[in-house]
Design an enzyme around this catalytic site. Structure first.
Site, mmCIF file in Angstrom:
data_model
loop_
_atom_site.group_PDB
_atom_site.id
_atom_site.type_symbol
_atom_site.label_atom_id
_atom_site.label_comp_id
_atom_site.label_asym_id
_atom_site.label_seq_id
_atom_site.Cartn_x
_atom_site.Cartn_y
_atom_site.Cartn_z
ATOM 1 N N TYR A 152 -18.250 3.169 0.114
ATOM 2 C CA TYR A 152 -17.476 4.091 1.071
ATOM 3 C C TYR A 152 -18.170 5.635 1.041
ATOM 4 C CZ TYR A 152 -13.492 7.329 1.864
ATOM 5 O OH TYR A 152 -12.747 8.432 2.341
ATOM 6 N N ALA A 154 -21.347 6.152 0.453
ATOM 7 C CA ALA A 154 -22.575 5.819 1.450
ATOM 8 C C ALA A 154 -22.264 6.283 2.710
ATOM 9 C CB ALA A 154 -23.250 4.518 1.072
ATOM 10 N N LYS A 156 -19.966 7.932 3.841
ATOM 11 C CA LYS A 156 -19.350 9.283 4.319
ATOM 12 C C LYS A 156 -20.323 10.384 4.256
ATOM 13 C CE LYS A 156 -14.931 8.214 4.956
ATOM 14 N NZ LYS A 156 -14.371 8.714 6.313
HETATM 15 P P1 NAD Z 1 -4.812 6.127 6.073
HETATM 16 O O1 NAD Z 1 -4.978 4.610 5.661
HETATM 17 O O2 NAD Z 1 -3.645 6.569 5.754
HETATM 18 O O3 NAD Z 1 -4.839 6.087 7.657
HETATM 19 C C1 NAD Z 1 -5.865 5.675 8.449
HETATM 20 C C2 NAD Z 1 -5.628 5.367 9.870
HETATM 21 O O4 NAD Z 1 -6.641 4.864 10.492
HETATM 22 C C3 NAD Z 1 -4.388 4.310 9.984
HETATM 23 O O5 NAD Z 1 -3.504 4.964 11.126
HETATM 24 C C4 NAD Z 1 -5.308 2.837 10.371
HETATM 25 O O6 NAD Z 1 -4.237 2.086 11.393
HETATM 26 C C5 NAD Z 1 -6.286 3.558 11.277
HETATM 27 N N1 NAD Z 1 -7.292 2.736 11.315
HETATM 28 C C6 NAD Z 1 -7.948 1.953 10.448
HETATM 29 N N2 NAD Z 1 -8.816 1.213 10.787
HETATM 30 C C7 NAD Z 1 -9.183 1.492 12.223
HETATM 31 C C8 NAD Z 1 -9.955 1.119 13.215
HETATM 32 N N3 NAD Z 1 -10.854 -0.047 12.785
HETATM 33 N N4 NAD Z 1 -9.969 1.592 14.174
HETATM 34 C C9 NAD Z 1 -8.873 2.681 14.460
HETATM 35 N N5 NAD Z 1 -8.159 2.969 13.759
HETATM 36 C C10 NAD Z 1 -7.867 2.447 12.600
HETATM 37 O O7 NAD Z 1 -5.974 6.849 5.711
HETATM 38 P P2 NAD Z 1 -6.217 8.523 5.441
HETATM 39 O O8 NAD Z 1 -6.018 8.907 4.078
HETATM 40 O O9 NAD Z 1 -5.168 9.385 6.418
HETATM 41 O O10 NAD Z 1 -7.390 9.003 5.914
HETATM 42 C C11 NAD Z 1 -8.135 9.342 6.977
HETATM 43 C C12 NAD Z 1 -9.398 9.868 7.026
HETATM 44 O O11 NAD Z 1 -9.714 10.632 5.889
HETATM 45 C C13 NAD Z 1 -10.380 8.521 6.691
HETATM 46 O O12 NAD Z 1 -11.613 8.798 7.330
HETATM 47 C C14 NAD Z 1 -10.467 8.677 5.355
HETATM 48 O O13 NAD Z 1 -11.811 8.281 4.844
HETATM 49 C C15 NAD Z 1 -10.615 10.345 4.973
HETATM 50 N N6 NAD Z 1 -10.257 10.813 3.582
HETATM 51 C C16 NAD Z 1 -9.033 10.498 3.137
HETATM 52 C C17 NAD Z 1 -8.939 10.851 1.749
HETATM 53 C C18 NAD Z 1 -7.728 10.892 1.248
HETATM 54 O O14 NAD Z 1 -7.723 11.164 -0.061
HETATM 55 N N7 NAD Z 1 -6.747 10.266 1.852
HETATM 56 C C19 NAD Z 1 -9.891 11.598 1.137
HETATM 57 C C20 NAD Z 1 -11.290 11.699 1.652
HETATM 58 C C21 NAD Z 1 -11.577 11.255 3.060
#
Ligand code: NAD
Length: 246
Positions: A152, A154, A156
């Site tokens: 993950y 990598a 990002k």
């Molecule tokens: P989440 O799992 O709550 O939501 C992710 C959403 O993406 C979901 O609605 C899911 O259906 C959708 N999704 C998954 N695979 C998909 C695909 N192949 N095509 C289209 N949609 C898809 O995740 P989140 O925490 O809201 O994360 C959102 C972004 O923020 C991500 O890129 C994650 O890596 C990043 N992020 C999150 C955190 C955290 O602590 N929550 C920290 C750093 C980065």
């Protein structure tokens, strides 16, 4: 009039979590929001909740055909794309030495190929328009590493480097590309690997004393997406309560 007034904004992974908050914030800033998600029902439900011109759409960002269909549909309907937020992401946490290459594939396909597919489809359109703004959601894991999230991290880190390079390549076409790195943020993804103990440890370690709310990330994204950030490109902004200061 909000900072995204009448701008056509495509947000991936907007059915829940951070993407949902970005869609809501973009709509409140006046954007015409395309709520795109692999979970079509969640996308449609969110678009309905937003009302107005918001529209739900299916996309699997890991599939180039699916991304091309999404982009074609948006252009047919609205004639342009002003803002793209690459938010969809996935992870399965665990020590790298125990990890399964099938999981690497899935993480890389969604997180890294996802951004490549949407960028390949949308950047030429934006260049032709002579304007556009892309915000890629990376992670502080891509800046400083995160135990249990090697592949993950990598992807990002790759997104951060890709952001800088596309920002350089597209700047003269009037297109800006920036990156937001959430720290630990209250969503299903965080809950999937942080139990109460880890969550409490995170709260202790975060200088501002709490985990992030999806709205914290959304505010930064909407700033970078809009014209108020018109002289900002190729940048990486952490929204992490000071957990990382890089
Ligand atoms: P989440 O799992 O709550 O939501 C992710 C959403 O993406 C979901 O609605 C899911 O259906 C959708 N999704 C998954 N695979 C998909 C695909 N192949 N095509 C289209 N949609 C898809 O995740 P989140 O925490 O809201 O994360 C959102 C972004 O923020 C991500 O890129 C994650 O890596 C990043 N992020 C999150 C955190 C955290 O602590 N929550 C920290 C750093 C980065």
């Amino acid at each position: 009039m909000g900072s995204l007034a009448k701008k056509v904004c495509v947000v991936t992974g907007a059915g829940r979590g951070i993407g949902r908050a970005i869609a809501a914030r973009a709509a409140s800033a006046g954007g015409v929001v395309v709520v795109a998600d692999i979970d079509r029902a969640a996308a449609d439900e969110m678009a309905e909740a937003l009302g107005g011109d918001a529209t739900g759409a299916h996309v699997d960002v890991a599939s180039r055909e699916s991304v091309d269909a999404l982009v074609g549909g948006v252009v047919d309907r609205f004639g342009r794309i002003d803002v793209l937020v690459n938010n969809a992401g996935w992870d399965k946490a665990g020590p790298f030495v125990d990890s399964d290459p099938a999981d690497w594939d899935r993480i890389i396909r969604i997180n890294l190929y996802g951004v490549l597919h949407t960028s390949r489809a949308v950047l030429p359109l934006m260049a032709e328009q002579g304007h556009g703004s892309v915000v890629n959601i990376a992670s502080d894991a891509g800046r400083v590493g995160s135990s249990g999230e090697a592949v993950y991290s990598a992807t990002k880190g790759g997104i951060i480097a890709f952001t800088k390079t596309t920002a350089r390549e597209l700047a003269r076409s009037g297109v800006r590309v920036n990156c937001v790195c959430p720290g630990p943020t209250d969503t299903d993804l965080l809950a999937s690997f942080a139990g109460e103990k880890l969550r409490n440890a995170l709260v202790k370690a975060i200088p501002l004393g709490r985990v992030g709310d999806p709205a914290d990330v959304a505010n930064a994204v909407v700033f970078l997406a809009g014209d108020e950030a018109g002289f900002v490109t190729g940048q990486t902004l952490s929204v992490s309560g000071g957990l990382t200061m890089v």
